[in-house]
Design an enzyme around this catalytic site. Sequence first.
Site: not given
Ligand code: PSU
Ligand code: MN
Length: 311
Positions: A167, A146, A32
């Site tokens: 995390k 969320d 990614e």
């Molecule tokens: N969690 C991490 N490192 C990251 C991400 C999440 O520990 O870099 C990134 C990934 O690309 C994941 C995105 O798909 O954040 C999720 O974002 P959101 O929670 O806004 O969907």
């Molecule tokens: Mn989100």
Amino acid sequence: MNMKINPLAEFLELSEEVTDALSCGRPVVALESTIITHGMPFPQNLETAQLVETEVRGSGGIPATIAIMEGRLKVGLSKGQLENLAEQAERAAKASRRDLAVLLAGGGLAGTTVATTMQIAEAAGIGVFATGGIGGVHRGAEDTFDISADLAALGQFGVGVVCAGAKSILDIAKTLEVLETNGVPVLGYRTDDFPAFFARSSGHPVDHRLDSVAEIARVIDVQRRLRLGGVLVANPIPKEDALEAGEIETRITEAILEAERGGVTRKELTPYLLGRIFELTDGQSLVANIALIRNNARVATQIANALCELQ
Ligand code: PSU
Ligand code: MN
């Protein structure tokens, strides 16, 4: 291959190396790029992306870093393209699934999240994807709703995603519940316990423990052939790189409180928390982050290899 009938094919642009590897059945691992544009500061984002690609090559695979450039879905970036993305991180968008059409229509530059990377990897015919941590259900989601689009994508796209768990900026118990609702098998690679990214254990069990990459490849293969959606492979951070759980927990709680006080929400929330955790740990979290991603890239390549042997 489903590539021909996938509607995304119109926007796909595979590098020559990735095209060749896929056509001769060599292992390809998708990577990614939100981690490059929104997950780490420059120049560590570039160094990490390069290290991860090197890790895949070192294990006998071809890395396919995925990103959106000039409104095209790039699968496999050249050295220059990777540098460009890392340097331009500030002006790149974070492409989750709802952003895809706007970015393609407008010709934008973006890092792809786990959700979008899965979607593009599936369209390209790639079966395995390595990342650090997935998005999930945020703490307090009962009020904010969320929940990352990653969890819906995991239920939909036929790709095996190797991660180090999630995390604890997330509510891990709720994240596992939603994965179950979405029909995603959560496989622990040599672990009974779902890992918590910086720590090897979250205290929540995985659905199934599998101790060999061959067994994991067989599950991904069946899941793909039956079009059951994705598979989540949880691969704990190596012991020597793990952070002390209590210490990192304190920092994470601090970052979440600051986000609440600052009114940070929605798509800014995850990048904000990642950035603050990095600052609050004096970069210690970044060292662990890099180690676990490399470890995931290595295991993902071994799984991709085992998948090739099945086909
Ligand atoms: N969690 C991490 N490192 C990251 C991400 C999440 O520990 O870099 C990134 C990934 O690309 C994941 C995105 O798909 O954040 C999720 O974002 P959101 O929670 O806004 O969907
Ligand atoms: Mn989100």
